[in-house]
Scaffold this motif. Structure first.
Motif, PDB file in Angstrom:
ATOM      1  N   GLU A   1       0.984  -1.420  -0.019  1.00 52.21           N
ATOM      2  CA  GLU A   1       0.101  -0.080   0.129  1.00 52.21           C
ATOM      3  C   GLU A   1       0.709   0.999  -0.008  1.00 52.21           C
ATOM      4  O   GLU A   1       0.434   1.889  -0.410  1.00 52.21           O
ATOM      5  CB  GLU A   1      -0.872  -0.063   0.991  1.00 52.21           C
ATOM      6  CG  GLU A   1      -1.995  -0.910   0.876  1.00 52.21           C
ATOM      7  CD  GLU A   1      -2.772  -1.197   2.094  1.00 52.21           C
ATOM      8  OE1 GLU A   1      -2.457  -0.586   3.472  1.00 52.21           O
ATOM      9  OE2 GLU A   1      -3.881  -2.392   2.101  1.00 52.21           O
ATOM     10  N   GLY A   2       2.213   1.276   0.809  1.00 58.60           N
ATOM     11  CA  GLY A   2       2.544   2.185   0.731  1.00 58.60           C
ATOM     12  C   GLY A   2       3.396   2.554  -1.017  1.00 58.60           C
ATOM     13  O   GLY A   2       3.728   3.604  -1.139  1.00 58.60           O
ATOM     14  N   PHE A   3       3.961   1.511  -0.803  1.00 63.64           N
ATOM     15  CA  PHE A   3       4.934   1.896  -2.241  1.00 63.64           C
ATOM     16  C   PHE A   3       3.753   2.214  -3.598  1.00 63.64           C
ATOM     17  O   PHE A   3       4.010   3.250  -4.361  1.00 63.64           O
ATOM     18  CB  PHE A   3       5.575   0.240  -3.156  1.00 63.64           C
ATOM     19  CG  PHE A   3       5.847   0.389  -4.559  1.00 63.64           C
ATOM     20  CD1 PHE A   3       6.812   1.045  -4.334  1.00 63.64           C
ATOM     21  CD2 PHE A   3       5.374  -0.289  -5.230  1.00 63.64           C
ATOM     22  CE1 PHE A   3       7.914   0.998  -6.333  1.00 63.64           C
ATOM     23  CE2 PHE A   3       5.711   0.439  -7.173  1.00 63.64           C
ATOM     24  CZ  PHE A   3       6.538   0.540  -7.211  1.00 63.64           C
ATOM     25  N   ALA A   4       2.378   1.915  -3.223  1.00 61.65           N
ATOM     26  CA  ALA A   4       1.362   2.225  -4.455  1.00 61.65           C
ATOM     27  C   ALA A   4       0.739   3.888  -4.802  1.00 61.65           C
ATOM     28  O   ALA A   4       1.178   4.560  -5.359  1.00 61.65           O
ATOM     29  CB  ALA A   4       0.299   2.171  -3.925  1.00 61.65           C
ATOM     30  N   ALA A   5       0.938   4.052  -3.306  1.00 63.92           N
ATOM     31  CA  ALA A   5       0.554   5.348  -2.689  1.00 63.92           C
ATOM     32  C   ALA A   5       2.229   6.277  -2.984  1.00 63.92           C
ATOM     33  O   ALA A   5       1.974   7.714  -3.531  1.00 63.92           O
ATOM     34  CB  ALA A   5       0.780   5.694  -1.610  1.00 63.92           C
TER      35      ALA A   5
ATOM     36  N   VAL B   1      12.639  -0.210  -5.552  1.00 67.84           N
ATOM     37  CA  VAL B   1      12.577   0.449  -4.813  1.00 67.84           C
ATOM     38  C   VAL B   1      11.332  -1.054  -4.038  1.00 67.84           C
ATOM     39  O   VAL B   1      11.473  -1.028  -2.783  1.00 67.84           O
ATOM     40  CB  VAL B   1      11.851   1.546  -4.696  1.00 67.84           C
ATOM     41  CG1 VAL B   1      10.653   2.018  -3.673  1.00 67.84           C
ATOM     42  CG2 VAL B   1      12.740   2.771  -5.222  1.00 67.84           C
ATOM     43  N   GLU B   2      10.645  -1.254  -5.038  1.00 65.92           N
ATOM     44  CA  GLU B   2       9.462  -2.106  -4.777  1.00 65.92           C
ATOM     45  C   GLU B   2       9.936  -3.705  -4.577  1.00 65.92           C
ATOM     46  O   GLU B   2       9.863  -3.758  -3.266  1.00 65.92           O
ATOM     47  CB  GLU B   2       8.831  -1.813  -5.519  1.00 65.92           C
ATOM     48  CG  GLU B   2       7.863  -3.626  -5.433  1.00 65.92           C
ATOM     49  CD  GLU B   2       6.545  -3.439  -7.202  1.00 65.92           C
ATOM     50  OE1 GLU B   2       5.302  -4.269  -6.624  1.00 65.92           O
ATOM     51  OE2 GLU B   2       7.032  -3.534  -7.962  1.00 65.92           O
TER      52      GLU B   2
ATOM     53  N   SER C   1       5.558   6.896   4.179  1.00 71.00           N
ATOM     54  CA  SER C   1       5.365   8.277   4.085  1.00 71.00           C
ATOM     55  C   SER C   1       6.258   9.242   3.790  1.00 71.00           C
ATOM     56  O   SER C   1       7.301   8.326   3.453  1.00 71.00           O
ATOM     57  CB  SER C   1       4.099   8.800   5.236  1.00 71.00           C
ATOM     58  OG  SER C   1       4.910   9.723   6.246  1.00 71.00           O
ATOM     59  N   SER C   2       6.251  10.471   3.648  1.00 72.24           N
ATOM     60  CA  SER C   2       7.085  11.304   3.577  1.00 72.24           C
ATOM     61  C   SER C   2       7.989  12.087   4.422  1.00 72.24           C
ATOM     62  O   SER C   2       8.150  13.047   4.200  1.00 72.24           O
ATOM     63  CB  SER C   2       6.099  12.372   2.067  1.00 72.24           C
ATOM     64  OG  SER C   2       5.583  13.010   2.758  1.00 72.24           O
ATOM     65  N   ARG C   3       7.129  11.819   5.019  1.00 75.63           N
ATOM     66  CA  ARG C   3       7.464  12.569   6.429  1.00 75.63           C
ATOM     67  C   ARG C   3       8.961  12.164   7.184  1.00 75.63           C
ATOM     68  O   ARG C   3       9.343  10.182   6.763  1.00 75.63           O
ATOM     69  CB  ARG C   3       6.328  11.701   7.708  1.00 75.63           C
ATOM     70  CG  ARG C   3       5.389  12.232   7.954  1.00 75.63           C
ATOM     71  CD  ARG C   3       4.477  12.755   9.419  1.00 75.63           C
ATOM     72  NE  ARG C   3       4.291  10.731   9.027  1.00 75.63           N
ATOM     73  CZ  ARG C   3       3.288  10.575   8.476  1.00 75.63           C
ATOM     74  NH1 ARG C   3       2.440  11.303   8.287  1.00 75.63           N
ATOM     75  NH2 ARG C   3       2.795   9.375   8.687  1.00 75.63           N
TER      76      ARG C   3
END
Length: 217
Positions: free
Chosen positions: A9-13, A32-33, A51-53
């Motif tokens: 889910e994180g990769f898809a986003a 990356v995947e 996330s981008s954090r």
């Protein structure tokens, strides 16, 4: 299973966010995947690492946001068969992704704790062509030859010429530079023969370069 679903889910986003920036490099995104980012994040921050954090690490360091990490690797342009130098291993995630693409990655880190943690994560990810070494990368390196790509993850006040002799012709250096008192930007230096072309790219989080190896951490 839950962690695998979280990764998917994180990769898809991430892919959707990067598409808006026209980052669609298939080779990079595949690498990356194939590199589970949660393996490189401290246990309490595995979800945040997707996330981008920014995620805190030991020794006052941090794990760059997911988007920033991939944007940086896209700007570096790692290709198969290349020899890569990284200054500032951190979590080991960027070295791991580069290891999926390049022939060999040498990563320097001043903190022994981070070296141990990054190596353990690389082992879990079954990545064998990345060498993590505790060393002072701020003053260049002796006896390591030249590299096709050099990635510096900690910021300098001005362009560090100390790495220029370690770049092959056509090689690329990517390094965060303080361009003002309050702004740090990622700068790309491309070598063509004896000439170096500079490009100021995107804003980068500020983590200052610290000389010498850490004595205790």
């Amino acid at each position: 299973m839950a962690t695998r679903l979280l990764e998917q889910e994180g990769f898809a986003a991430l892919v959707l966010r990067l598409r808006a920036e026209s980052i669609t490099n298939k080779g990079l995104l595949n690498a990356v995947e194939e590199t589970p980012r949660t393996l490189f994040a401290p246990a309490p921050y595995q979800k945040e690492a997707l996330s981008s954090r920014i995620v805190p690490l030991d020794c006052g360091s941090f794990m760059e946001g997911f988007d920033f990490a991939v944007r940086t690797l896209h700007a570096l342009g790692v290709k198969p068969g290349q020899r890569i130098l990284e200054i500032g291993t951190g979590s080991g995630f960027t070295a791991a992704v580069m290891g999926r693409i390049a022939e060999r990655v040498l990563s320097y880190e001043r903190y022994k704790t981070l070296v141990i943690n990054a190596q353990a994560s690389l082992d879990k990810a079954s990545i064998r062509n990345v060498i993590v070494r505790q060393a002072d990368g701020s003053a260049g390196l002796v006896g390591e030859g030249t590299f096709d790509r050099i990635l510096v993850t900690t910021a300098f006040d001005s362009l560090p010429r100390v790495f220029s002799d370690h770049l092959v012709s056509g090689g690329v250096l990517l390094v965060p530079i303080m361009v003002s008192e309050t702004e740090c930007r990622m700068v790309r230096l491309t070598r063509t023969g004896s000439r170096f072309d500079r490009e100021d790219l995107f804003e980068a989080p500020y983590l200052p370069i610290v000389p010498k190896m850490a004595a205790f951490l």
